[in-house]
Design a protein around this motif. Structure first.
Motif, PDB file in Angstrom:
ATOM      1  N   GLY A   1       0.789  -1.238   0.000  1.00 57.29           N
ATOM      2  CA  GLY A   1       0.000   0.000   0.000  1.00 57.29           C
ATOM      3  C   GLY A   1       0.816   1.279   0.000  1.00 57.29           C
ATOM      4  O   GLY A   1       0.463   2.239   0.689  1.00 57.29           O
ATOM      5  N   CYS A   2       1.887   1.331  -0.792  1.00 61.64           N
ATOM      6  CA  CYS A   2       2.715   2.556  -0.873  1.00 61.64           C
ATOM      7  C   CYS A   2       1.955   3.639  -1.628  1.00 61.64           C
ATOM      8  O   CYS A   2       1.621   3.450  -2.803  1.00 61.64           O
ATOM      9  N   ARG A   3       1.701   4.765  -0.955  1.00 62.03           N
ATOM     10  CA  ARG A   3       0.923   5.826  -1.604  1.00 62.03           C
ATOM     11  C   ARG A   3       1.440   7.225  -1.261  1.00 62.03           C
ATOM     12  O   ARG A   3       0.727   8.210  -1.377  1.00 62.03           O
ATOM     13  N   GLU A   4       2.694   7.309  -0.862  1.00 61.35           N
ATOM     14  CA  GLU A   4       3.306   8.615  -0.586  1.00 61.35           C
ATOM     15  C   GLU A   4       3.619   9.333  -1.910  1.00 61.35           C
ATOM     16  O   GLU A   4       3.985   8.702  -2.897  1.00 61.35           O
ATOM     17  N   ASN A   5       3.489  10.652  -1.914  1.00 64.30           N
ATOM     18  CA  ASN A   5       3.736  11.474  -3.114  1.00 64.30           C
ATOM     19  C   ASN A   5       2.986  10.913  -4.318  1.00 64.30           C
ATOM     20  O   ASN A   5       1.780  10.829  -4.300  1.00 64.30           O
TER      21      ASN A   5
ATOM     22  N   LYS B   1       1.203   5.002  -6.504  1.00 63.25           N
ATOM     23  CA  LYS B   1      -0.221   4.674  -6.728  1.00 63.25           C
ATOM     24  C   LYS B   1      -0.680   3.437  -5.947  1.00 63.25           C
ATOM     25  O   LYS B   1      -1.104   2.445  -6.524  1.00 63.25           O
ATOM     26  N   ASN B   2      -0.528   3.477  -4.617  1.00 61.52           N
ATOM     27  CA  ASN B   2      -1.002   2.396  -3.757  1.00 61.52           C
ATOM     28  C   ASN B   2      -0.429   1.041  -4.203  1.00 61.52           C
ATOM     29  O   ASN B   2      -1.143   0.053  -4.338  1.00 61.52           O
ATOM     30  N   ILE B   3       0.897   1.010  -4.436  1.00 61.42           N
ATOM     31  CA  ILE B   3       1.535  -0.189  -4.989  1.00 61.42           C
ATOM     32  C   ILE B   3       2.076  -1.099  -3.889  1.00 61.42           C
ATOM     33  O   ILE B   3       2.370  -0.647  -2.782  1.00 61.42           O
ATOM     34  N   ASP B   4       2.183  -2.386  -4.193  1.00 57.63           N
ATOM     35  CA  ASP B   4       2.824  -3.369  -3.325  1.00 57.63           C
ATOM     36  C   ASP B   4       4.160  -3.746  -3.960  1.00 57.63           C
ATOM     37  O   ASP B   4       4.194  -4.161  -5.123  1.00 57.63           O
TER      38      ASP B   4
ATOM     39  N   LYS C   1      22.995  -3.270 -15.144  1.00 60.96           N
ATOM     40  CA  LYS C   1      23.213  -4.532 -15.878  1.00 60.96           C
ATOM     41  C   LYS C   1      23.845  -5.603 -14.984  1.00 60.96           C
ATOM     42  O   LYS C   1      23.763  -6.799 -15.286  1.00 60.96           O
ATOM     43  N   CYS C   2      24.503  -5.187 -13.872  1.00 67.09           N
ATOM     44  CA  CYS C   2      25.172  -6.139 -12.982  1.00 67.09           C
ATOM     45  C   CYS C   2      24.308  -6.558 -11.792  1.00 67.09           C
ATOM     46  O   CYS C   2      24.725  -7.397 -10.989  1.00 67.09           O
ATOM     47  N   ALA C   3      23.111  -5.971 -11.661  1.00 67.54           N
ATOM     48  CA  ALA C   3      22.228  -6.302 -10.529  1.00 67.54           C
ATOM     49  C   ALA C   3      21.633  -7.696 -10.702  1.00 67.54           C
ATOM     50  O   ALA C   3      21.550  -8.222 -11.812  1.00 67.54           O
ATOM     51  N   ASP C   4      21.206  -8.272  -9.570  1.00 69.26           N
ATOM     52  CA  ASP C   4      20.525  -9.576  -9.622  1.00 69.26           C
ATOM     53  C   ASP C   4      19.044  -9.390  -9.945  1.00 69.26           C
ATOM     54  O   ASP C   4      18.415 -10.257 -10.549  1.00 69.26           O
ATOM     55  N   TRP C   5      18.504  -8.252  -9.514  1.00 70.30           N
ATOM     56  CA  TRP C   5      17.042  -8.050  -9.595  1.00 70.30           C
ATOM     57  C   TRP C   5      16.756  -6.562  -9.786  1.00 70.30           C
ATOM     58  O   TRP C   5      17.416  -5.719  -9.182  1.00 70.30           O
ATOM     59  N   LEU C   6      15.809  -6.238 -10.659  1.00 69.80           N
ATOM     60  CA  LEU C   6      15.423  -4.850 -10.879  1.00 69.80           C
ATOM     61  C   LEU C   6      13.968  -4.628 -10.484  1.00 69.80           C
ATOM     62  O   LEU C   6      13.127  -5.503 -10.690  1.00 69.80           O
ATOM     63  N   ILE C   7      13.705  -3.450  -9.920  1.00 67.53           N
ATOM     64  CA  ILE C   7      12.334  -2.999  -9.678  1.00 67.53           C
ATOM     65  C   ILE C   7      12.205  -1.693 -10.445  1.00 67.53           C
ATOM     66  O   ILE C   7      12.764  -0.668 -10.039  1.00 67.53           O
ATOM     67  N   ASP C   8      11.514  -1.715 -11.580  1.00 65.84           N
ATOM     68  CA  ASP C   8      11.441  -0.551 -12.469  1.00 65.84           C
ATOM     69  C   ASP C   8      10.128   0.192 -12.241  1.00 65.84           C
ATOM     70  O   ASP C   8       9.046  -0.376 -12.429  1.00 65.84           O
ATOM     71  N   LEU C   9      10.226   1.462 -11.829  1.00 64.39           N
ATOM     72  CA  LEU C   9       9.037   2.288 -11.572  1.00 64.39           C
ATOM     73  C   LEU C   9       8.797   3.228 -12.747  1.00 64.39           C
ATOM     74  O   LEU C   9       9.697   3.552 -13.505  1.00 64.39           O
TER      75      LEU C   9
ATOM     76  N   GLY D   1       6.581  12.153 -12.195  1.00 64.09           N
ATOM     77  CA  GLY D   1       5.480  12.942 -11.631  1.00 64.09           C
ATOM     78  C   GLY D   1       4.203  12.143 -11.506  1.00 64.09           C
ATOM     79  O   GLY D   1       4.220  10.968 -11.129  1.00 64.09           O
ATOM     80  N   ASP D   2       3.082  12.767 -11.864  1.00 66.98           N
ATOM     81  CA  ASP D   2       1.781  12.131 -11.681  1.00 66.98           C
ATOM     82  C   ASP D   2       1.571  10.930 -12.597  1.00 66.98           C
ATOM     83  O   ASP D   2       0.727  10.082 -12.326  1.00 66.98           O
ATOM     84  N   GLU D   3       2.325  10.859 -13.686  1.00 61.29           N
ATOM     85  CA  GLU D   3       2.196   9.733 -14.612  1.00 61.29           C
ATOM     86  C   GLU D   3       3.119   8.577 -14.233  1.00 61.29           C
ATOM     87  O   GLU D   3       3.247   7.606 -14.974  1.00 61.29           O
ATOM     88  N   GLY D   4       3.790   8.703 -13.085  1.00 62.75           N
ATOM     89  CA  GLY D   4       4.663   7.630 -12.586  1.00 62.75           C
ATOM     90  C   GLY D   4       4.057   6.970 -11.373  1.00 62.75           C
ATOM     91  O   GLY D   4       2.841   6.979 -11.189  1.00 62.75           O
ATOM     92  N   GLY D   5       4.925   6.406 -10.516  1.00 55.49           N
ATOM     93  CA  GLY D   5       4.456   5.826  -9.260  1.00 55.49           C
ATOM     94  C   GLY D   5       3.858   4.447  -9.384  1.00 55.49           C
ATOM     95  O   GLY D   5       3.213   3.965  -8.453  1.00 55.49           O
TER      96      GLY D   5
END
Length: 557
Positions: A233-237, A240-243, A511-519, A524-528
């Motif tokens: 339920g992340c909804r700061e700034n 968009k209420n993401i897990d 490219k060297c990471a094991d795992w990516l979390i792409d937001l 701005g408002d079109e992200g999150g």
């Protein structure tokens, strides 16, 4: 106490027990009701300034006025659109107009100043920029480059200090300094076009650009085996209420275009929530429902680029704990024992062995009243920090001041047979800081150097293997070779069972990471929102991901 005290230190101490809240009268708008009553298209000035640059541009593009209103507002609206357009050109369309300047990153503040220059139309000006690409995604970096070229085309000279590969390749002229860092640098290795740089065998920068040296993609990536830390339920700034699920025991990169919500997720929600859970921190976490899996980690450490100390008394030797064993070595020498000197005699922080004229600083502050304070070398100890009697004690022909003046490489060879010192100095060498002086004052260290000293201290600790490390753009100010060394250190932390979460735009790290979390998908408002998660190869083939588009040619998937 806060209002009555005249001591700045006392005020700072009280501030840690205070929190900033919006004014109940104006609700943080800072204006009277009379001013807020004036509206344009149903919006008052506070509502307008709370918009991002992108939203404000859309508002003024869609604004419909009567002929009479147009006659009054035409020129004003034209100028507003123009200035908002400058902000968009330098990749700042995700910033809200009421954002405070102190909350801007170094790169953002520079680009705001750059935006004010674009519209001036000046010619014959020399513009100097220090790493303007800090905090910029590759997509936005291209906008910035076209802006800099526009300034050049007007007849100006643009000088940029930069490590970004694309910026170096697009430059008309490159001056490469080196060949190493610190005492091993300070010379012009090559100057000319980017092609000359790539052809120069002595240039480390040229070797990376030409492909003679490279940061290799890992042959195999670590897989999630210890479960996940789940933030619900992340909804700061703009979130968009993401897990969000962070796999434990891996090197995890949080990616996305500028303003997509990366810092909000990692710094405002995750770090503050964990700091409150583990250390009873008073900082309020960003809006979220809960974090599941806290029992799988035992502490959180945020390794940023802030100084390791604010005074000249703090240095790599004191911060990493190497100075204690060095002082004990001096106290065990024949001369020190004959004089009855204890380890404290060799500290510049306490009375006894230090120079009292400068209180062990080696420099004296001269107050200039209406100008910034000036610092001059102490004329008693000549900057050596200790009194004559202390400097007469020598270990292997060197006194304590001469030891502190050694580079870490030199000190490592000098103390090779002293395990307590050698182990700490070896870690500083491993993170690429062999050129730094052992007693170099903390204020003279760059952000990247300070961060790597902190990493070296973490590596020296006996860990539980259940620590969560958070780093926000650790490659800021780092050369390709320094990035390679940094990745080696981060991987060592992960190999011990720890989890490392990095906010990053640098493709060499991604490219060297094991795992990516792409937001994203935008800022701005079109992200999150979460665009894609998984190994880099999975993100590279995601059509909605801007990061994936730039990653795809590198991974060749």
């Amino acid at each position: 106490i806060y209002r009555e005290t005249e001591s700045e230190a006392r005020r700072e101490w009280v501030e840690q027990f205070m929190s900033v809240l919006p004014c109940p009268e104006c609700r943080g708008t800072r204006l009277k009701p009379e001013a807020l009553a004036v509206k344009i298209a149903g919006r008052n000035i506070a509502e307008l300034t709370s918009m991002s640059v992108k939203e404000a541009l859309r508002f003024f593009d869609e604004l419909r006025l009567s002929p009479k209103e147009q006659a009054v507002a035409r020129e004003v609206i034209k100028e507003i659109r123009r200035r908002l357009g400058f902000m968009q050109q330098v990749g700042l369309d995700y910033l809200t107009l009421d954002r405070t300047t102190e909350s801007l990153g170094g790169g953002e503040a520079q680009r705001v100043r750059l935006a004010t220059q674009i519209g001036s139309g000046l010619t014959g000006v020399v513009y100097i920029l220090d790493e303007p690409s800090i905090g910029l995604h590759q997509r936005d970096n291209r906008k910035l480059l076209s802006t800099l070229k526009g300034l050049r085309d007007l007849g100006n000279t643009v000088i940029v200090v930069e490590h970004d590969e694309e910026t170096i390749r697009e430059a008309d002229w490159v001056i490469d300094l080196g060949p190493g860092a610190g005492a091993q640098g300070g010379r012009v290795v090559v100057q000319g076009r980017p092609e000359d740089l790539m052809a120069c065998p002595e240039s480390l920068t040229g070797a990376y650009l030409a492909g003679r040296r490279r940061i290799e993609v890992p042959k195999e990536r670590r897989q999630p085996q210890r479960g996940f830390l789940r933030i619900e339920g992340c909804r700061e700034n703009n979130l968009k209420n993401i897990d969000v699920e962070i796999p434990l025991g891996l090197l995890v990169c949080v990616t996305g275009v500028s303003g997509s919500g990366k810092s909000t997720l990692v710094n405002d929600i995750l770090y503050r929530a964990l700091a409150r859970h583990f250390y009873n921190s008073l900082e309020k976490p960003g809006a979220h429902k809960r974090i599941v899996g806290l029992e799988k980690i035992d502490k959180v450490i945020n390794i940023d680029q802030s100084p390791i100390g604010r005074t000249p008394r703090s240095n790599p030797a004191t911060y990493t704990g190497a100075f204690g064993p060095i002082r004990e070595l001096f106290a065990r020498t024949k001369e020190a024992r004959r004089r009855g000197y204890k380890p404290g005699r060799f500290s510049f922080n306490v009375r006894g062995g230090r120079c009292e004229a400068c209180a062990g600083d080696g420099i004296i502050r001269v107050e200039m009243h209406f100008l910034p304070d000036d610092y001059v070398t102490c004329d008693v100890c000549k900057g050596r920090r200790y009194n004559r009697e202390t400097l007469e004690v020598k270990y292997r022909g060197r006194n304590i001041s001469e030891v502190l003046a050694m580079s870490i490489d030199e000190a490592y060879d000098f103390f090779l047979n002293i395990p307590a010192v050698e182990r700490k100095l070896k870690l500083l060498k491993d993170v690429g800081l062999g050129y730094v002086q052992l007693g170099q004052p903390a204020p003279t260290l760059s952000g990247g150097e300070a961060q790597r000293i902190k990493l070296a201290r973490e590596l020296s600790k006996i860990g539980t293997g259940r620590t969560l490390y958070l780093l926000d753009e650790p490659t800021t100010g780092l050369h390709f070779e320094d990035v390679r060394l940094l990745l080696g250190v981060l991987n060592r932390l992960v190999e011990r069972g720890n989890t490392v979460v990095v906010i990053e735009h640098n493709l060499e790290v991604i490219k060297c990471a094991d795992w990516l979390i792409d937001l994203g998908p935008e800022g701005g408002d079109e992200g999150g929102q979460i665009v894609c998660t998984g190994p880099p190869e999975q993100v590279a083939v995601c059509p909605e991901s801007w990061t994936g588009r730039f990653l795809k040619p590198i991974l060749q998937v």
